[in-house]
Each structure stands twice: as C-alpha cells, then as structure tokens.
Design a protein around this motif. Structure first.
Motif, PDB file in Angstrom:
ATOM      1  N   VAL A 158       0.913  -1.051   0.016  1.00 41.64           N
ATOM      2  CA  VAL A 158       0.420   0.086   0.335  1.00 41.64           C
ATOM      3  C   VAL A 158       0.716   1.232  -0.318  1.00 41.64           C
ATOM      4  CG1 VAL A 158      -1.251   1.511   1.819  1.00 41.64           C
ATOM      5  CG2 VAL A 158      -1.701  -1.579   0.746  1.00 41.64           C
ATOM      6  N   ARG A 159       1.854   1.246   0.663  1.00 40.43           N
ATOM      7  CA  ARG A 159       2.793   2.187   1.202  1.00 40.43           C
ATOM      8  C   ARG A 159       3.139   2.968  -0.818  1.00 40.43           C
ATOM      9  NH1 ARG A 159       2.783   5.925   3.605  1.00 40.43           N
ATOM     10  NH2 ARG A 159       1.694   6.471   1.183  1.00 40.43           N
ATOM     11  N   ALA A 160       3.502   2.032  -1.208  1.00 41.61           N
ATOM     12  CA  ALA A 160       4.053   1.759  -2.775  1.00 41.61           C
ATOM     13  C   ALA A 160       3.057   2.349  -3.909  1.00 41.61           C
ATOM     14  CB  ALA A 160       4.410   0.640  -3.559  1.00 41.61           C
ATOM     15  N   ALA A 161       1.559   2.118  -3.367  1.00 39.74           N
ATOM     16  CA  ALA A 161       0.341   2.367  -4.278  1.00 39.74           C
ATOM     17  C   ALA A 161       0.249   3.731  -4.025  1.00 39.74           C
ATOM     18  CB  ALA A 161      -0.522   1.666  -3.794  1.00 39.74           C
ATOM     19  N   THR A 162       0.395   4.352  -3.351  1.00 39.86           N
ATOM     20  CA  THR A 162      -0.203   5.984  -2.319  1.00 39.86           C
ATOM     21  C   THR A 162       0.358   6.236  -1.720  1.00 39.86           C
ATOM     22  OG1 THR A 162      -2.473   6.672  -1.141  1.00 39.86           O
ATOM     23  CG2 THR A 162      -1.288   4.013  -0.489  1.00 39.86           C
ATOM     24  N   THR A 163       0.181   7.974  -2.325  1.00 43.64           N
ATOM     25  CA  THR A 163       1.425   9.059  -1.519  1.00 43.64           C
ATOM     26  C   THR A 163       0.456   9.042   0.346  1.00 43.64           C
ATOM     27  OG1 THR A 163       0.045  10.724  -2.346  1.00 43.64           O
ATOM     28  CG2 THR A 163       1.852   9.571  -3.597  1.00 43.64           C
ATOM     29  N   LEU A 164      -0.989   8.379   0.024  1.00 39.75           N
ATOM     30  CA  LEU A 164      -0.929   9.392   1.568  1.00 39.75           C
ATOM     31  C   LEU A 164      -1.148   9.239   2.885  1.00 39.75           C
ATOM     32  CD1 LEU A 164      -5.043   8.382   0.254  1.00 39.75           C
ATOM     33  CD2 LEU A 164      -4.016  11.043   0.678  1.00 39.75           C
ATOM     34  N   PRO A 165      -1.086   9.702   4.181  1.00 38.40           N
ATOM     35  CA  PRO A 165      -0.710   9.142   5.205  1.00 38.40           C
ATOM     36  C   PRO A 165      -1.464   7.810   5.361  1.00 38.40           C
ATOM     37  CG  PRO A 165      -1.852  10.881   5.487  1.00 38.40           C
ATOM     38  CD  PRO A 165      -1.683  10.853   4.143  1.00 38.40           C
ATOM     39  N   LEU A 166      -0.679   7.097   5.580  1.00 38.60           N
ATOM     40  CA  LEU A 166      -1.340   4.925   5.496  1.00 38.60           C
ATOM     41  C   LEU A 166      -0.577   5.046   7.257  1.00 38.60           C
ATOM     42  CD1 LEU A 166      -1.344   2.583   4.849  1.00 38.60           C
ATOM     43  CD2 LEU A 166       1.113   2.206   4.283  1.00 38.60           C
ATOM     44  N   ILE A 167      -1.874   4.448   7.961  1.00 37.40           N
ATOM     45  CA  ILE A 167      -2.329   4.395   9.118  1.00 37.40           C
ATOM     46  C   ILE A 167      -2.156   1.831   8.809  1.00 37.40           C
ATOM     47  CG2 ILE A 167      -3.457   3.871  10.743  1.00 37.40           C
ATOM     48  CD1 ILE A 167      -4.490   6.878  10.029  1.00 37.40           C
ATOM     49  N   ALA A 168      -1.650   2.059  10.015  1.00 34.30           N
ATOM     50  CA  ALA A 168      -1.418  -0.051   9.683  1.00 34.30           C
ATOM     51  C   ALA A 168      -2.667  -1.024  10.267  1.00 34.30           C
ATOM     52  CB  ALA A 168       0.211  -0.880  10.494  1.00 34.30           C
ATOM     53  N   ALA A 169      -3.056  -1.931  11.015  1.00 34.12           N
ATOM     54  CA  ALA A 169      -4.029  -2.385  11.230  1.00 34.12           C
ATOM     55  C   ALA A 169      -4.030  -3.971  10.799  1.00 34.12           C
ATOM     56  CB  ALA A 169      -5.545  -1.918  10.634  1.00 34.12           C
ATOM     57  N   GLY A 170      -4.538  -4.758  11.528  1.00 30.80           N
ATOM     58  CA  GLY A 170      -4.857  -6.257  11.317  1.00 30.80           C
ATOM     59  C   GLY A 170      -3.112  -6.787  12.051  1.00 30.80           C
TER      60      GLY A 170
END
Length: 312
Positions: A158-170
């Motif tokens: 997901v980090r490679a696919a988007t420039t948005l702030p990224l929150i991890a879950a799971g």
C-alpha cells in the motif's frame, strides 16, 4: 509528530478501531483522553443511539474523536447527517466505496479516512479524495478483506501504491508491532483487539475474559462467501465450518447467521451461540487481564520507545 498526528490533532499516532459492540463513548473518550484517536463504532448503533454516544463522548473528552461508518449501513444517509449535525470532524469509512460520500463530507469540513484490504483499493481510495487510508491485514478481528493478505505484506504494498498518510491495522497489539509497521512505511497504527478487551470497552466482561485466554489457532477466518469474518471457536463457529464443508449456499449461510449474532456474542456474552469476533493477536494477550485504556496506552508507548532505542 507526523502526518497522522497532524491530520487528527492528536499526541500519539494510535487509533482505536471502531468495533461493533465494543466502541462506545466510554472507550472512544478514554483513548482520546490518553492522547490517541478514539472512534465510535456506528456499525452497531441505531441512528439516535449514535447521536447519544457522540454527545456523551464530547462531554467526556475535549480531544479529537471520530466515528467509524460501514458504508453498507442500511440507514447510511441518516447516519451521515447525524455525524455532520453533531459536529463530528473525523470519519473513518469501511465496507464499501468511499467515492460517494468523501466529497460530501469534505464540503462539510470532515476529514475522511478509508479502510482498505489491498493496494488496489488504496489507490482507488486516493482517487476518491480521502485524506488517509487504513491498510488492514487479515490477522484483524471482525470483518476482513477477501484477499487474506497479511499486514506484513500489505503495508509495503500500500505504501508503494499511494502517497496518502498510511495507518496500519491487523495483528497490532504491542509497541514493538507498531514500530515494525512504521519501518514498513506506516505512519500510525489502528488497534482493535487490545482496546476491545479493556475495561472501558462496551463488550461483555464474559467475552473479554474468554478472549484473554485464547491460544494460537483459536481464531479462524470464515463466512468468506458472505463477508469474511474472524471467529473464535464455539458451537456457532463449528456449525459454520460444518455448513461450509458440505457446500452450503449463500442463502443457507445467511439463515445460519441470522440476525444479532455479533451482539449476542460480543455484547451479551453468549460464548456458545454468539458470533465471537476477535483478532488473531489475542493469543499474545493470554492471561494479561482486563486493563484500563490508560494502562494500555502507557504500555504501547513504553514498548515502542524501548524497541526504538534498542535499534539505535
């Protein structure tokens, strides 16, 4: 401080998941008061119940909090209007496409975050204009994506696919796990199971105690043909496995599931016939006991700090 803390105006990049039958105003306000972001779980609330919880949460904390809204909610129009009318400024959406509601919420001054289970959905969420994404691996409790991608694989994708702030879950229940996801590209962590089992959670005390004595392998992802959900072993789960093993149709599975199973299990504490949803990471909490939100937050921060210092 990073993009996640700045986006929400919080001290720590820790978000409490908006879990059905767990995330009422007591839990959300306690997390917000401790420096994280508390979320009310609209998925288990009638519209007027949500209004009541928003008002009680605002009375209990002066810090930011939000609402998690499953987009497949049958009264979605009414829920969205209540959120706006009550002045909520942060909405996490899930279980559907954010395209329809993101612009509408933005026009009313609301920050929008969408929960995704794949890099493809993350890219679509960015196209829809959301402000951040939560990437949730299939270790998570409750409803999951069909891809069954683990958090360890999902976050860098997901980090490679988007420039948005990224929150991890799971599968995140410790400070060490938070740091691991930061290394992979996340800027914050959404935590469900750990907060679901705290004193302030609205889940049944019987359910909490049961989940704090689970071992490895005691949860399993089932009902994939309807909406994949991670279930604890009990009579109901055994019945689901047996039905799926003989090729039950979608309609037969819906009849077996019935209505109110999750409430019966999580909120009312029926450990045999209820739908008991909890994350895979629950086995790491074995015997830990029911803690306060404040104690959990302190542990997470201390664990994260020790792990970071050990790497320096």
């Amino acid at each position: 401080m990073n993009r996640v803390t700045s986006l929400f105006g919080i001290k720590y990049p820790i978000i409490q998941a908006g879990m059905v039958w767990c995330s009422g105003w007591k839990l959300a306000s306690a997390v917000s008061n401790a420096g994280g972001l508390g979320l009310l779980g609209a998925g288990s609330m009638h519209p007027e119940t949500l209004r009541e919880h928003i008002r009680k949460c605002r009375e209990a904390t002066g810090n930011p909090f939000g609402v998690n809204i499953p987009l497949m909610y049958p009264q979605i129009d009414e829920i969205m209007q209540i959120v706006v009318d009550e002045g909520v400024k942060i909405v996490f959406t899930s279980a559907g496409s954010p395209k329809k509601w993101t612009g509408w919420l933005h026009d009313r001054g609301v920050t929008v975050v969408h929960v995704v289970s794949s890099s493809r959905f993350a890219a679509k969420a960015e196209e829809a204009g959301v402000d951040a994404v939560v990437a949730e691996g299939f270790e998570a409790g409750g409803h999951n994506g069909r891809e069954e991608t683990t958090t360890l694989c999902l976050i860098p994708a997901v980090r490679a696919a988007t420039t948005l702030p990224l929150i991890a879950a799971g599968g995140i229940a410790t400070g060490e796990a938070m740091l691991a996801t930061r290394v992979l590209g996340a800027e914050g962590a959404q935590i469900g199971t750990r907060f679901a089992l705290t004193a302030e959670s609205s889940a049944s005390e019987v359910f909490k105690d049961y989940c704090l004595h689970l071992e490895e392998g005691d949860t399993k992802l089932l009902l994939k043909r309807l909406a994949p959900v991670r279930l604890v072993r009990n009579n109901f789960r055994d019945a689901v496995e047996a039905a799926e093993a003989v090729g039950a149709t979608d309609e037969e599975l819906r009849i077996l599931l019935g209505r109110g199973r999750a409430k019966r299990g999580i909120f009312e504490g029926d450990l045999e016939e209820g739908e008991l949803e909890i994350g895979q990471v629950s086995s790491l909490l074995y015997g830990k006991g029911i803690q306060s939100v404040a104690a959990v937050m302190q542990e997470l921060i201390e664990e994260y700090t020790r792990a970071w210092e050990a790497l320096r």
